[in-house]
Design a protein around this motif. Structure first.
Motif, short mmCIF file in Angstrom:
data_model
loop_
_atom_site.label_atom_id
_atom_site.label_comp_id
_atom_site.label_asym_id
_atom_site.label_seq_id
_atom_site.Cartn_x
_atom_site.Cartn_y
_atom_site.Cartn_z
N PRO A 11 -4.49 -3.44 -2.81
CA PRO A 11 -4.18 -2.01 -2.95
C PRO A 11 -4.39 -1.51 -4.38
O PRO A 11 -3.97 -2.15 -5.34
CB PRO A 11 -2.70 -1.94 -2.57
CG PRO A 11 -2.48 -3.12 -1.67
CD PRO A 11 -3.38 -4.19 -2.21
N GLU A 19 -1.99 5.73 -2.44
CA GLU A 19 -3.23 4.97 -2.31
C GLU A 19 -3.95 5.27 -1.00
O GLU A 19 -5.18 5.28 -0.95
CB GLU A 19 -2.93 3.47 -2.43
CG GLU A 19 -2.58 3.07 -3.86
CD GLU A 19 -1.91 1.71 -3.97
OE1 GLU A 19 -1.91 1.15 -5.09
OE2 GLU A 19 -1.38 1.21 -2.95
N LEU A 20 -3.21 5.55 0.04
CA LEU A 20 -3.85 5.97 1.29
C LEU A 20 -4.55 7.31 1.11
O LEU A 20 -5.71 7.48 1.50
CB LEU A 20 -2.80 6.06 2.40
CG LEU A 20 -2.21 4.74 2.89
CD1 LEU A 20 -1.00 5.01 3.78
CD2 LEU A 20 -3.24 3.91 3.64
N ASN A 32 -6.92 5.25 6.62
CA ASN A 32 -5.87 5.77 5.74
C ASN A 32 -5.25 7.05 6.30
O ASN A 32 -4.04 7.25 6.25
CB ASN A 32 -6.45 6.08 4.35
CG ASN A 32 -6.99 4.85 3.65
OD1 ASN A 32 -6.67 3.72 4.02
ND2 ASN A 32 -7.81 5.06 2.64
N SER A 84 -6.68 2.05 -0.51
CA SER A 84 -5.76 1.15 0.19
C SER A 84 -6.31 -0.25 0.36
O SER A 84 -5.55 -1.22 0.42
CB SER A 84 -5.43 1.73 1.57
OG SER A 84 -6.55 1.63 2.44
N ILE A 105 0.85 -1.20 0.00
CA ILE A 105 0.00 0.00 0.00
C ILE A 105 0.88 1.24 0.00
O ILE A 105 1.74 1.41 0.87
CB ILE A 105 -0.92 0.03 1.23
CG1 ILE A 105 -1.88 -1.15 1.22
CG2 ILE A 105 -1.71 1.34 1.29
CD1 ILE A 105 -2.66 -1.31 2.51
N THR A 106 0.68 2.12 -0.97
CA THR A 106 1.50 3.33 -1.07
C THR A 106 0.83 4.50 -0.36
O THR A 106 -0.38 4.50 -0.10
CB THR A 106 1.73 3.71 -2.53
OG1 THR A 106 0.48 4.08 -3.13
CG2 THR A 106 2.36 2.55 -3.31
#
Length: 424
Positions: free
Chosen positions: A215, A168-169, A225, A174, A164-165
């Motif tokens: 993700p 993406e959060l 997130n 996510s 999860i980057t």
């Protein structure tokens, strides 16, 4: 309990996309705006509009905010208040060369019948996300973090943390479980809404659940997130989140009445807020509930004037580089037509910004780039009307009058939560 538990996810962008003083009653100038006598439809605490310049020859869409337009807005806003049973609301609407409309209607305190006025502090719920993500993006601009870094690089123990980057959060993709949907969290909060929560406690409610999807696979508004992003800002920024945001976001933006509380503190004067998100489902005064359960996702406080400033700052990227702002505004589908979510910000029918909802309060702060128009709505209830956020009802009623080709609307969810638009 009328679906109370399910509504806790609204600590995000208000409702669908989701995820809490006293002043004398006076009519007159608000924030330096010269105010004519309010029309008969307005309440005693309405504050009026500024004198409008001559009609614009440009022929563009946004109208002069003339007394006639103000009267239409007054009637529409009061109509929503009656229909949705909203105690009090304040509205600010403006665009360059078009004048200003600043009004407050109804009451700020049911017990004293104190009128709502434009200078009151309000809890802004998920609009906090715009501040937290701005703080993160400032660290991106400084080269201290990368949007495509995995969260596991900074915070341990996150499910799928190696995949999860940060992007993406911030973009609500996510797949993590939303802690505010957890049954044990709901019971803990509603049994003692004045208790404090730590960020780790909030994450624990989330991480005991399996992830909802891989993700980046889809959009799902999720407060978890933002708790993680807040921890990243603290770790890399080298100070508590509330201090980092005050120093690097609030002050540089020129905001004078915006703060990130560390507990239940609430500056005066402020409006009382009313909710039915309670253990019994009955309406209660949530004014002094501790917003620590929202933390980086929804704990902040502001006022009408500051949010008018913030609307443009966040939508135009005043505090960020052009490249980072462009990435922020790149929106993905949310499952709702003409509604996209970027990095801690949404686009709805051309309007850019965010909404907020937490027990007792709702907010909406949006900016229409082509018209450079700003709309801020603050109200002291989060009780849904026909399963729709009252902030959405106000936004829709107002924009139907001034920007009929860009009507703000977040329809009530018709699909699973993973496809619903942002909300509180």
């Amino acid at each position: 309990m009328r679906n109370s538990q399910a509504r806790w996810r609204r600590l995000c962008i208000g409702v669908a996309l989701t995820g809490t003083l006293t002043v004398p009653a006076v009519a007159g100038a608000a924030y330096g705006v010269t105010v004519p006598a309010p029309p008969p439809a307005a309440t005693a605490s309405a504050t009026g509009i500024s004198p409008s310049p001559p009609p614009s020859p440009s022929g563009d869409e946004f109208p002069q905010l003339s007394p006639a337009v103000a009267a239409r807005l007054d009637a529409a806003i009061q109509g929503v208040m009656r229909e949705a049973r909203v105690p009090g609301v304040m509205v600010a609407l403006s665009a360059p060369g078009k004048g200003e409309y600043i009004r407050a209607f109804g009451i700020a305190d049911k017990a004293t019948l104190q009128p709502m006025t434009p200078g009151l502090y309000m809890r802004i719920g998920s609009e906090t996300k715009t501040f937290t993500v701005t703080a993160l993006l400032e660290l991106v601009d400084q080269g201290k973090v990368g949007l495509d870094d995995p969260i596991g690089k900074y915070i341990g123990g996150v499910p799928n943390g190696d995949r999860i980057t940060l992007r993406e959060l911030a973009g609500m993709r996510s797949g993590l479980y939303n802690y505010s949907m957890d049954e044990d969290f709901f019971k803990a909060l509603t049994s003692d809404p004045r208790r404090p929560f730590t960020p780790q406690e909030l994450l624990d409610y989330s991480f005991k659940h399996p992830v909802n999807f891989a993700p980046g696979a889809q959009f799902e508004y999720c407060n978890t997130n933002l708790i993680l992003l807040g921890l990243v800002v603290e770790k890399i920024g080298g100070m508590p989140l509330h201090d980092f945001i005050a120093k690097n976001v609030v002050r540089p933006a020129g905001l004078k009445h915006t703060l990130f509380p560390t507990g239940a503190e609430f500056p005066s004067p402020h409006a009382h807020g009313y909710t039915n998100q309670t253990a019994t489902g009955q309406i209660e005064d949530a004014t002094d509930w501790n917003p620590s359960w929202g933390w980086a996702a929804g704990a902040m406080i502001s006022d009408l004037q500051d949010l008018r400033t913030w609307a443009k700052v966040v939508a135009t990227g005043t505090l960020l580089t052009a490249d980072t702002q462009a990435q922020r505004l790149k929106t993905g589908s949310t499952g709702i037509e003409d509604t996209g979510y970027g990095l801690g910000i949404f686009k709805v029918e051309g309007w850019v910004g965010h909404n907020g909802s937490l027990p007792g309060y709702e907010s909406l702060t949006i900016y229409l780039p082509q018209e450079q128009a700003t709309l801020v709505v603050l109200l002291n209830t989060d009780i849904l009307h026909d399963q729709t956020e009252p902030s959405t009802l106000f936004g829709k009623a107002i924009t139907e009058i001034v920007t009929p080709n860009h009507v703000y609307n977040l329809p009530k969810p018709t699909e699973p939560a993973a496809s619903t638009p942002p909300g509180s």
